[in-house]
Design a protein around this motif. Structure first.
Motif, PDB file in Angstrom:
ATOM      1  N   LEU A 284       0.823  -1.210   0.000  1.00  0.00           N
ATOM      2  CA  LEU A 284       0.000   0.000   0.000  1.00  0.00           C
ATOM      3  C   LEU A 284       0.860   1.263   0.000  1.00  0.00           C
ATOM      4  CD1 LEU A 284      -2.813  -0.981   2.534  1.00  0.00           C
ATOM      5  CD2 LEU A 284      -3.098  -0.554   0.100  1.00  0.00           C
ATOM      6  N   VAL A 285       1.890   1.279   0.847  1.00  0.00           N
ATOM      7  CA  VAL A 285       2.725   2.479   0.952  1.00  0.00           C
ATOM      8  C   VAL A 285       3.524   2.692  -0.331  1.00  0.00           C
ATOM      9  CG1 VAL A 285       4.622   3.531   2.236  1.00  0.00           C
ATOM     10  CG2 VAL A 285       2.812   2.350   3.465  1.00  0.00           C
ATOM     11  N   ASP A 286       3.935   1.624  -0.976  1.00  0.00           N
ATOM     12  CA  ASP A 286       4.638   1.763  -2.258  1.00  0.00           C
ATOM     13  C   ASP A 286       3.725   2.294  -3.355  1.00  0.00           C
ATOM     14  OD1 ASP A 286       6.996   0.887  -1.181  1.00  0.00           O
ATOM     15  OD2 ASP A 286       6.726  -1.199  -1.805  1.00  0.00           O
ATOM     16  N   SER A 287       2.444   1.994  -3.273  1.00  0.00           N
ATOM     17  CA  SER A 287       1.518   2.322  -4.358  1.00  0.00           C
ATOM     18  C   SER A 287       0.859   3.676  -4.193  1.00  0.00           C
ATOM     19  CB  SER A 287       0.437   1.239  -4.466  1.00  0.00           C
ATOM     20  OG  SER A 287       1.008  -0.043  -4.633  1.00  0.00           O
ATOM     21  N   TYR A 288       0.715   4.173  -2.958  1.00  0.00           N
ATOM     22  CA  TYR A 288      -0.079   5.380  -2.737  1.00  0.00           C
ATOM     23  C   TYR A 288       0.663   6.344  -1.801  1.00  0.00           C
ATOM     24  CZ  TYR A 288      -3.637   2.183  -4.491  1.00  0.00           C
ATOM     25  OH  TYR A 288      -4.330   1.274  -5.248  1.00  0.00           O
ATOM     26  N   ASP A 289       0.391   7.642  -2.010  1.00  0.00           N
ATOM     27  CA  ASP A 289       0.962   8.692  -1.157  1.00  0.00           C
ATOM     28  C   ASP A 289       0.065   9.005   0.029  1.00  0.00           C
ATOM     29  OD1 ASP A 289       3.057   8.876  -2.950  1.00  0.00           O
ATOM     30  OD2 ASP A 289       2.077  10.447  -4.132  1.00  0.00           O
ATOM     31  N   LEU A 290      -1.224   8.794  -0.114  1.00  0.00           N
ATOM     32  CA  LEU A 290      -2.194   9.034   0.965  1.00  0.00           C
ATOM     33  C   LEU A 290      -3.105   7.828   1.072  1.00  0.00           C
ATOM     34  CD1 LEU A 290      -3.745  10.760   3.060  1.00  0.00           C
ATOM     35  CD2 LEU A 290      -5.081  11.695   1.149  1.00  0.00           C
ATOM     36  N   ILE A 291      -3.224   7.270   2.272  1.00  0.00           N
ATOM     37  CA  ILE A 291      -4.071   6.110   2.532  1.00  0.00           C
ATOM     38  C   ILE A 291      -5.084   6.497   3.598  1.00  0.00           C
ATOM     39  CG2 ILE A 291      -4.134   3.696   3.235  1.00  0.00           C
ATOM     40  CD1 ILE A 291      -1.151   3.547   2.458  1.00  0.00           C
ATOM     41  N   VAL A 292      -6.351   6.388   3.272  1.00  0.00           N
ATOM     42  CA  VAL A 292      -7.443   6.716   4.194  1.00  0.00           C
ATOM     43  C   VAL A 292      -8.047   5.404   4.678  1.00  0.00           C
ATOM     44  CG1 VAL A 292      -9.598   7.966   4.500  1.00  0.00           C
ATOM     45  CG2 VAL A 292      -7.876   8.834   2.912  1.00  0.00           C
ATOM     46  N   PHE A 293      -8.171   5.251   5.994  1.00  0.00           N
ATOM     47  CA  PHE A 293      -8.733   4.034   6.566  1.00  0.00           C
ATOM     48  C   PHE A 293      -9.806   4.401   7.584  1.00  0.00           C
ATOM     49  CE2 PHE A 293      -5.071   5.246   9.074  1.00  0.00           C
ATOM     50  CZ  PHE A 293      -5.493   5.104  10.384  1.00  0.00           C
ATOM     51  N   GLU A 294     -10.596   3.433   7.954  1.00  0.00           N
ATOM     52  CA  GLU A 294     -11.718   3.654   8.866  1.00  0.00           C
ATOM     53  C   GLU A 294     -11.270   3.452  10.307  1.00  0.00           C
ATOM     54  OE1 GLU A 294     -14.746   0.908   7.738  1.00  0.00           O
ATOM     55  OE2 GLU A 294     -13.289  -0.573   7.059  1.00  0.00           O
ATOM     56  N   ASN A 295     -11.754   4.348  11.158  1.00  0.00           N
ATOM     57  CA  ASN A 295     -11.430   4.301  12.585  1.00  0.00           C
ATOM     58  C   ASN A 295     -12.438   3.394  13.281  1.00  0.00           C
ATOM     59  OD1 ASN A 295     -10.415   4.780  15.109  1.00  0.00           O
ATOM     60  ND2 ASN A 295     -11.261   6.839  15.298  1.00  0.00           N
ATOM     61  N   LEU A 296     -12.132   2.114  13.360  1.00  0.00           N
ATOM     62  CA  LEU A 296     -13.065   1.117  13.872  1.00  0.00           C
ATOM     63  C   LEU A 296     -12.907   0.924  15.376  1.00  0.00           C
ATOM     64  CD1 LEU A 296     -12.676  -1.622  11.127  1.00  0.00           C
ATOM     65  CD2 LEU A 296     -14.612  -0.083  11.406  1.00  0.00           C
ATOM     66  N   ASN A 297     -14.009   0.550  16.016  1.00  0.00           N
ATOM     67  CA  ASN A 297     -13.984   0.141  17.417  1.00  0.00           C
ATOM     68  C   ASN A 297     -13.764  -1.374  17.450  1.00  0.00           C
ATOM     69  OD1 ASN A 297     -14.266  -0.179  20.169  1.00  0.00           O
ATOM     70  ND2 ASN A 297     -16.478   0.080  20.164  1.00  0.00           N
ATOM     71  N   ILE A 298     -12.522  -1.780  17.261  1.00  0.00           N
ATOM     72  CA  ILE A 298     -12.212  -3.201  17.102  1.00  0.00           C
ATOM     73  C   ILE A 298     -12.459  -3.963  18.396  1.00  0.00           C
ATOM     74  CG2 ILE A 298     -10.386  -4.831  16.485  1.00  0.00           C
ATOM     75  CD1 ILE A 298      -9.158  -2.620  14.793  1.00  0.00           C
ATOM     76  N   ARG A 299     -12.212  -3.328  19.522  1.00  0.00           N
ATOM     77  CA  ARG A 299     -12.448  -4.014  20.798  1.00  0.00           C
ATOM     78  C   ARG A 299     -13.931  -4.327  20.984  1.00  0.00           C
ATOM     79  NH1 ARG A 299      -9.599  -1.561  26.009  1.00  0.00           N
ATOM     80  NH2 ARG A 299      -7.842  -2.223  24.720  1.00  0.00           N
ATOM     81  N   GLY A 300     -14.795  -3.415  20.551  1.00  0.00           N
ATOM     82  CA  GLY A 300     -16.219  -3.688  20.637  1.00  0.00           C
ATOM     83  C   GLY A 300     -16.664  -4.744  19.641  1.00  0.00           C
ATOM     84  N   LEU A 301     -16.111  -4.710  18.429  1.00  0.00           N
ATOM     85  CA  LEU A 301     -16.466  -5.711  17.430  1.00  0.00           C
ATOM     86  C   LEU A 301     -16.011  -7.105  17.836  1.00  0.00           C
ATOM     87  CD1 LEU A 301     -15.531  -3.748  14.174  1.00  0.00           C
ATOM     88  CD2 LEU A 301     -17.834  -4.279  14.985  1.00  0.00           C
ATOM     89  N   ALA A 302     -14.940  -7.184  18.615  1.00  0.00           N
ATOM     90  CA  ALA A 302     -14.423  -8.482  19.034  1.00  0.00           C
ATOM     91  C   ALA A 302     -15.299  -9.146  20.098  1.00  0.00           C
ATOM     92  CB  ALA A 302     -12.996  -8.338  19.567  1.00  0.00           C
ATOM     93  N   ARG A 303     -16.333  -8.465  20.555  1.00  0.00           N
ATOM     94  CA  ARG A 303     -17.267  -9.063  21.518  1.00  0.00           C
ATOM     95  C   ARG A 303     -18.503  -9.645  20.839  1.00  0.00           C
ATOM     96  NH1 ARG A 303     -16.311  -3.981  24.423  1.00  0.00           N
ATOM     97  NH2 ARG A 303     -14.693  -4.291  25.974  1.00  0.00           N
TER      98      ARG A 303
END
Length: 414
Positions: A284-303
């Motif tokens: 991803l870093v080699d291919s793009y200058d800006l990477i936008v990702f989602e701010n997930l509540n992973i701890r909540g999803l893991a329940r």
């Protein structure tokens, strides 16, 4: 910039016994110092003018223990227990520093008002690492010369340098730790130079990534990476080895041998997952200058019901690795709120209600694309707000109605 390089050690049997003895003595000292702090907390919980409804301690209230008072008591500890004289003094101080940090994380909230859990007493074998805070210093307890690591009161240990230490980096500290397959040393390397960040005006390639369980991630260009499911692939083997472990007498040699075998399987799965994360992050870093990702509540999803699958893909670890790789390369990353990204149309903005079982986004404007692709386009839109980046819109109805998602194959060497 700080980096951590980990190398495997090749100690002789006498040194292995000494390393294990250090870990056991430091574990006992951790428990004693933690008991001091908890005893002070219990005795000072009630105010002077009132009594506790639960219990009231009897006796003299001790002074408040902290790192400095407990570090001063190290001299008395060595007088009462001569075995502690064989441990390098800086390692004992670092052990108390770890406890002090854990204690403060529990009692003092951070800027977001969150606190860590209460420090726990360590069982036998829980403390599997200790730190030498200085390396290659005249008064240091650790010296690295070539592929030989000389530790104070332990001796010279061979280091398997599978990759060279980068030029210009200074070794700040060394942490000795044990894993299921042997002993390792983690060197903390520091370079005074800071990677140059790519100016915003020079950003040319951007993308948004939507992580999921059906596909590990999908980019705004429609490229997807399949979920490897390393844990599920090894689940049958792990279950078989764990059944063998349950038949052993706990504490026996056969039990310890089989327990180490199970631990090695878990370690192999973790290393497979980590290598996969680094491969995807570098791609991803080699291919793009800006990477936008989602701010997930992973701890909540893991329940939820999908906890095993969510923990197997390890989104949180991957996002941390991707951000670290981007910082070293001078690229940009940005997290955005993921709410509504899979429901809103990336072309016209209309909200299209659908359940998780529906994997295709079909809008009245004529756009029919993969659900994760649509979410990645919406993430890119949100992350590009305020940036002078052209061409960050979604798909329009003039493009083909049905899109096929292409898969990027990443080969793991493990």
């Amino acid at each position: 910039m700080l980096l951590t390089y980990q190398y495997k050690l090749n100690p002789n049997p006498e040194q292995v016994v000494m390393l294990k003895t250090w870990g056991e003595l430091l574990r006992r000292h951790w428990n004693y110092a933690l008991d001091q702090r908890l005893d002070w907390l219990r005795r000072t919980r009630s105010r002077i003018d009132c009594c506790s409804l639960v219990c009231e301690p009897i006796g003299e209230i001790p002074s408040k223990p902290d790192y400095y008072t407990q570090a001063l008591d190290l001299k008395k500890t060595k007088e009462l227990f001569p075995d502690y004289k064989n441990i390098y003094a800086d390692c004992q101080q670092q052990n108390l520093m770890r406890l002090d940090k854990a204690w403060k994380r529990w009692l003092i909230p951070d800027k977001n008002g969150k606190r860590g859990g209460r420090p726990r007493f360590k069982k036998r074998g829980d403390i599997s690492s200790f730190t030498f805070p200085r390396v290659n210093h005249p008064k240091a307890g650790a010296h690295l010369t070539g592929n030989t690591l000389k530790l104070s009161k332990i001796g010279k240990i061979e280091v398997i340098l599978h990759r060279p230490i980068p030029d210009g980096f200074e070794i700040k500290q060394a942490t000795i730790l044990v894993k299921a397959d042997g002993w390792y040393c983690s060197f903390s390397l520091e370079d005074k130079t800071v990677p140059a960040v790519l100016p915003v005006d020079e950003i040319k390639t951007t993308t948004g990534i939507d992580v999921g369980l059906e596909k590990f991630l999908t980019t705004a260009e429609g490229q997807s990476i399949a979920v490897p499911q390393y844990y599920r692939a090894s689940q049958a083997t792990l279950a078989r080895q764990q059944r063998k472990l349950s038949r052993k007498v706990q504490g026996s040699k056969n039990y310890n041998f089989q327990s180490n075998k199970v631990a090695k399987l878990h370690l192999h799965v973790a290393r497979q997952r980590k290598e996969f994360h680094y491969q995807v992050a570098h791609w991803l870093v080699d291919s793009y200058d800006l990477i936008v990702f989602e701010n997930l509540n992973i701890r909540g999803l893991a329940r939820t019901r999908r906890a095993k699958s969510i923990l197997d893909v390890a989104w949180g670890t991957f996002l941390e690795i991707m951000q670290a790789v981007a910082v070293k390369r001078g690229k940009h990353t940005r997290s955005v709120d993921p709410r509504g990204t899979s429901l809103n149309c990336s072309s016209c903005g209309e909200r299209v209600e659908k359940t998780l079982a529906i994997r295709v986004h079909s809008c009245s404007c004529g756009l029919v694309i993969d659900r994760d692709w649509n979410s990645a386009l919406n993430l890119l839109k949100r992350g590009s707000v305020g940036l002078p980046i052209p061409g960050c819109g979604g798909l329009d109805i003039s493009q083909p109605v049905k899109q096929q998602v292409s898969y990027v194959n990443l080969r793991c060497s493990r």
